[in-house]
Design an enzyme around this catalytic site. Structure first.
Site, PDB file in Angstrom:
ATOM      1  N   LYS A   1       0.836  -1.212   0.000  1.00  0.00           N
ATOM      2  CA  LYS A   1       0.000   0.000   0.000  1.00  0.00           C
ATOM      3  C   LYS A   1       0.868   1.258   0.000  1.00  0.00           C
ATOM      4  CE  LYS A   1      -1.909   1.611   4.029  1.00  0.00           C
ATOM      5  NZ  LYS A   1      -1.559   3.030   4.174  1.00  0.00           N
ATOM      6  N   ASN A   2       1.853   1.287   0.896  1.00  0.00           N
ATOM      7  CA  ASN A   2       2.637   2.523   1.035  1.00  0.00           C
ATOM      8  C   ASN A   2       3.628   2.735  -0.108  1.00  0.00           C
ATOM      9  OD1 ASN A   2       1.222   2.990   3.320  1.00  0.00           O
ATOM     10  ND2 ASN A   2       2.919   2.596   4.748  1.00  0.00           N
TER      11      ASN A   2
ATOM     12  N   ARG B   1      -5.463  10.752   4.205  1.00  0.00           N
ATOM     13  CA  ARG B   1      -4.525  11.801   4.542  1.00  0.00           C
ATOM     14  C   ARG B   1      -3.302  11.804   3.618  1.00  0.00           C
ATOM     15  NH1 ARG B   1      -0.413  13.139   6.983  1.00  0.00           N
ATOM     16  NH2 ARG B   1      -0.416  15.045   8.210  1.00  0.00           N
TER      17      ARG B   1
ATOM     18  N   CYS C   1      -5.579  12.823  12.613  1.00  0.00           N
ATOM     19  CA  CYS C   1      -6.200  11.528  12.395  1.00  0.00           C
ATOM     20  C   CYS C   1      -6.085  10.727  13.668  1.00  0.00           C
ATOM     21  CB  CYS C   1      -5.558  10.821  11.220  1.00  0.00           C
ATOM     22  SG  CYS C   1      -3.911  10.310  11.605  1.00  0.00           S
TER      23      CYS C   1
ATOM     24  N   ARG D   1      -0.287  14.663  13.189  1.00  0.00           N
ATOM     25  CA  ARG D   1       0.376  14.509  11.883  1.00  0.00           C
ATOM     26  C   ARG D   1       0.506  15.819  11.092  1.00  0.00           C
ATOM     27  NH1 ARG D   1      -1.514   8.815   9.259  1.00  0.00           N
ATOM     28  NH2 ARG D   1       0.658   8.525   8.816  1.00  0.00           N
ATOM     29  N   PRO D   2       1.341  16.723  11.540  1.00  0.00           N
ATOM     30  CA  PRO D   2       1.534  17.983  10.816  1.00  0.00           C
ATOM     31  C   PRO D   2       2.212  17.767   9.466  1.00  0.00           C
ATOM     32  CG  PRO D   2       3.107  17.781  12.622  1.00  0.00           C
ATOM     33  CD  PRO D   2       2.207  16.601  12.715  1.00  0.00           C
ATOM     34  N   ILE D   3       2.163  18.799   8.598  1.00  0.00           N
ATOM     35  CA  ILE D   3       2.820  18.683   7.295  1.00  0.00           C
ATOM     36  C   ILE D   3       3.837  19.810   7.081  1.00  0.00           C
ATOM     37  CG2 ILE D   3       1.029  17.342   6.120  1.00  0.00           C
ATOM     38  CD1 ILE D   3       0.111  20.016   4.833  1.00  0.00           C
TER      39      ILE D   3
ATOM     40  N   LEU E   1       6.994  19.906   7.390  1.00  0.00           N
ATOM     41  CA  LEU E   1       8.220  19.537   6.655  1.00  0.00           C
ATOM     42  C   LEU E   1       7.958  19.492   5.148  1.00  0.00           C
ATOM     43  CD1 LEU E   1       9.407  16.640   9.012  1.00  0.00           C
ATOM     44  CD2 LEU E   1      10.199  19.008   9.001  1.00  0.00           C
TER      45      LEU E   1
ATOM     46  N   ASP F   1       4.343   0.863  12.165  1.00  0.00           N
ATOM     47  CA  ASP F   1       3.180   0.166  11.610  1.00  0.00           C
ATOM     48  C   ASP F   1       3.070  -1.288  12.098  1.00  0.00           C
ATOM     49  OD1 ASP F   1       2.431   2.433  10.287  1.00  0.00           O
ATOM     50  OD2 ASP F   1       3.024   1.766   8.291  1.00  0.00           O
TER      51      ASP F   1
ATOM     52  N   ARG G   1      -8.590  -0.718   4.852  1.00  0.00           N
ATOM     53  CA  ARG G   1      -7.759   0.294   4.186  1.00  0.00           C
ATOM     54  C   ARG G   1      -6.395  -0.297   3.822  1.00  0.00           C
ATOM     55  NH1 ARG G   1      -6.178   4.492   7.778  1.00  0.00           N
ATOM     56  NH2 ARG G   1      -4.674   4.705   6.122  1.00  0.00           N
TER      57      ARG G   1
HETATM   58  C1  UD1 Z   1       4.115   6.966   6.347  1.00  0.00           C
HETATM   59  C2  UD1 Z   1       3.263   5.738   6.142  1.00  0.00           C
HETATM   60  C3  UD1 Z   1       2.712   5.251   7.480  1.00  0.00           C
HETATM   61  C4  UD1 Z   1       3.844   5.051   8.464  1.00  0.00           C
HETATM   62  C5  UD1 Z   1       4.724   6.285   8.561  1.00  0.00           C
HETATM   63  C6  UD1 Z   1       5.958   6.084   9.417  1.00  0.00           C
HETATM   64  C7  UD1 Z   1       2.386   6.024   3.913  1.00  0.00           C
HETATM   65  C8  UD1 Z   1       1.194   6.270   3.050  1.00  0.00           C
HETATM   66  N1  UD1 Z   1       2.183   6.056   5.239  1.00  0.00           N
HETATM   67  O1  UD1 Z   1       3.260   7.987   6.880  1.00  0.00           O
HETATM   68  O2  UD1 Z   1       2.029   4.019   7.257  1.00  0.00           O
HETATM   69  O3  UD1 Z   1       3.295   4.789   9.746  1.00  0.00           O
HETATM   70  O4  UD1 Z   1       5.180   6.671   7.240  1.00  0.00           O
HETATM   71  O5  UD1 Z   1       6.702   4.986   8.970  1.00  0.00           O
HETATM   72  O6  UD1 Z   1       3.472   5.756   3.418  1.00  0.00           O
HETATM   73  N2  UD1 Z   1       5.890  14.831  10.757  1.00  0.00           N
HETATM   74  C9  UD1 Z   1       5.971  16.174  11.087  1.00  0.00           C
HETATM   75  N3  UD1 Z   1       5.904  17.082  10.064  1.00  0.00           N
HETATM   76  C10 UD1 Z   1       5.752  16.706   8.761  1.00  0.00           C
HETATM   77  C11 UD1 Z   1       5.692  15.337   8.436  1.00  0.00           C
HETATM   78  C12 UD1 Z   1       5.756  14.414   9.459  1.00  0.00           C
HETATM   79  O7  UD1 Z   1       6.099  16.547  12.251  1.00  0.00           O
HETATM   80  O8  UD1 Z   1       5.698  17.591   7.890  1.00  0.00           O
HETATM   81  C13 UD1 Z   1       5.941  13.829  11.841  1.00  0.00           C
HETATM   82  C14 UD1 Z   1       4.638  13.036  11.947  1.00  0.00           C
HETATM   83  O9  UD1 Z   1       3.663  13.728  12.694  1.00  0.00           O
HETATM   84  C15 UD1 Z   1       5.095  11.776  12.622  1.00  0.00           C
HETATM   85  C16 UD1 Z   1       6.504  11.572  12.053  1.00  0.00           C
HETATM   86  O10 UD1 Z   1       6.904  12.834  11.516  1.00  0.00           O
HETATM   87  O11 UD1 Z   1       5.172  11.967  14.007  1.00  0.00           O
HETATM   88  C17 UD1 Z   1       6.591  10.526  10.951  1.00  0.00           C
HETATM   89  O12 UD1 Z   1       5.700  10.845   9.913  1.00  0.00           O
HETATM   90  P1  UD1 Z   1       5.957  10.461   8.394  1.00  0.00           P
HETATM   91  O13 UD1 Z   1       7.214   9.686   8.266  1.00  0.00           O
HETATM   92  O14 UD1 Z   1       5.789  11.682   7.581  1.00  0.00           O
HETATM   93  O15 UD1 Z   1       4.735   9.486   8.119  1.00  0.00           O
HETATM   94  P2  UD1 Z   1       3.751   9.507   6.885  1.00  0.00           P
HETATM   95  O16 UD1 Z   1       4.484   9.784   5.641  1.00  0.00           O
HETATM   96  O17 UD1 Z   1       2.552  10.335   7.240  1.00  0.00           O
END
Ligand code: UD1
Length: 417
Positions: A22-23, A92, A116, A121-123, A125, A305, A397
């Site tokens: 999936k990922n 998301r 969620c 889960r901020p964005i 970065l 995960d 999912r």
């Molecule tokens: C992806 C995976 C998810 C997995 C996760 C960690 C997909 C579709 N999903 O999620 O299954 O659990 O990697 O291996 O591939 N963070 C920030 N700011 C940001 C981005 C992230 O603070 O801009 C934080 C998140 O809140 C979290 C951590 O970084 O605490 C890791 O997140 P991230 O590696 O980005 O996970 P996803 O890409 O959302």
């Protein structure tokens, strides 16, 4: 909504084959919009998240067809830069379309993904990297409007090796002018997979799998055919299913190399594991050993995960185990449900202390997120009596035919609507 009813305490045996990841497929499908080209993606899993991504691609004008596990995407007719709000809310990870759409259209309008079940889960970065590459981002009324006159390669230092931010940055940089370097990049196998797909299209990405990724901008993409790697988390979940039932299961069609962190912890808990490069046999122990410490970390550390599934296993261990969740802030919702089944789990912030009990007993429980839901099914497989796992749309999912595959291995599980 649907639920699973499981009559537990049955030893699982036999063989199970793992579907595409999936990922890995989600960022690849996002990437299909970039090239004004045709992509044929093999080994695509039949999952709700993949369906949502398919709907998004159709909504921006792509022609998408799915026959069994083959997805065909023609992005030549793409005619919109607006990602529908309701679909972003449902998934998301649709935010990885930001980078891809900027590469293709120089503009994208997408709603701000909310929190969620597993934390805020901020964005930040993602947004910082896109700004570094030359994107202007306006945030208003819950929408992000991103625009650029032309992206320019640069050096990007990620504060944390975020999987999504690394993918978004790569997707934005493939057509950028000049060279982009991402430092402290995520090293997950799914990033390597995205690099492989993009390079087949004609991109020049190198270094995926290490913490420094280099992207040299190119001007156009070719048509492409690509087969997706197998899902290491689905594989890990079936490994725990074998371990928790004292079973003997062979898991096929996997890259065992991607499963090292999971294999190491399952060995520590007493399972016997035999493998070659594409299959693993796991023989569950008579009594599960406790594990002093599992700490979730970015790859190649232990995957967040798989945290919930390991918690289910350790809840029947011989002694006390500790899990420290360092990746997500609020990812222990399954603990309360496992407790309903007789588990003894205390949560202190990001740490769970699991005192093994002799046995779990069937109960009515609710799945609150994807992996947490899977952990309840695993607990149900080992528990005495009948377990009802509600809200299984979360589980669907990420797991195709979960109940059918478990049934093939001898589980007494049925799905009711
Ligand atoms: C992806 C995976 C998810 C997995 C996760 C960690 C997909 C579709 N999903 O999620 O299954 O659990 O990697 O291996 O591939 N963070 C920030 N700011 C940001 C981005 C992230 O603070 O801009 C934080 C998140 O809140 C979290 C951590 O970084 O605490 C890791 O997140 P991230 O590696 O980005 O996970 P996803 O890409 O959302």
């Amino acid at each position: 909504m649907g639920k699973y009813i499981i009559n537990g305490d049955k030893r699982l045996t036999g063989e199970v084959s793992i579907f595409g990841a999936k990922n890995a497929v989600l960022p690849i499908l996002a990437a299909t919009v970039i090239g004004n080209n045709q992509s044929t993606i093999y080994n695509t899993p039949n999952l709700r998240d993949v369906e949502i991504m398919k709907k998004i691609l159709i909504s921006v004008g792509c022609i998408v067809e799915k026959i069994d596990n083959i997805m065909y995407v023609d992005s030549r007719p793409l005619n919109s830069f607006i990602i529908p709000d309701d679909l972003v809310r449902e998934m998301r990870s649709s935010i990885i379309l930001m980078g891809a759409m900027l590469s293709r259209c120089k503009e994208v309008l997408i709603s701000y993904p909310g929190g969620c079940e597993i934390g805020p889960r901020p964005i930040d970065l993602h947004l910082k990297a896109l700004k570094d590459l030359g994107t202007e981002i306006e945030e208003s009324h819950g929408f992000l409007h991103c625009k650029t006159d032309g992206l320019k390669g640069c050096d990007i230092q990620l504060d944390y090796p975020s999987v999504g931010a690394t993918e978004n940055t790569i997707l934005a940089a493939v057509f950028a002018e000049g060279t982009t370097i991402i430092r402290n990049a995520a090293r997950e196998p799914e990033i390597v997979e995205l690099q492989n797909y993009l390079n087949k299209c004609g991109a020049r990405v190198s270094g995926a799998g290490t913490s420094i990724i280099k992207i040299e901008g190119v001007e156009k993409f070719n048509d492409v055919k690509h087969t997706v790697i197998s899902d290491r988390i689905e594989a890990g979940t079936f490994m725990v299913a074998s371990a928790i039932t004292g079973g003997e299961v062979v898991i096929k069609n996997i890259e065992t190399d991607h499963l090292q962190a999971i294999t190491a912890k399952l060995r520590e808990s007493g399972s016997l594991i035999y493998n070659d490069s594409s299959s693993i046999k796991i023989v569950g122990p008579r009594k599960v050993n406790s594990i002093e410490m599992i700490q979730t970390l970015p790859y190649p550390g232990f995957p967040t995960d798989m945290q919930a599934q390991m918690m289910a296993l350790l809840s029947i261990a011989n002694g006390t185990s500790i899990i420290s969740e360092t990746v997500f802030e609020n990812r222990f919702k399954h603990a309360e449900e496992l407790t309903r089944m007789g588990a003894n789990i205390k949560i202190i912030g990001r740490v769970a202390v699991i005192k093994g009990v002799k046995e779990l007993t069937g109960a009515k429980v609710k799945s609150k997120d994807l992996r947490g839901g899977a952990s309840l099914v695993l607990a149900g497989l080992a528990a005495k009596g009948s377990t009802e796992v509600d809200n299984i749309h979360h589980i669907e999912r990420g797991y195709e035919d979960f109940d059918l595959k478990l049934k093939e291995l001898g589980a007494d599980i049925k799905k009711v609507d």
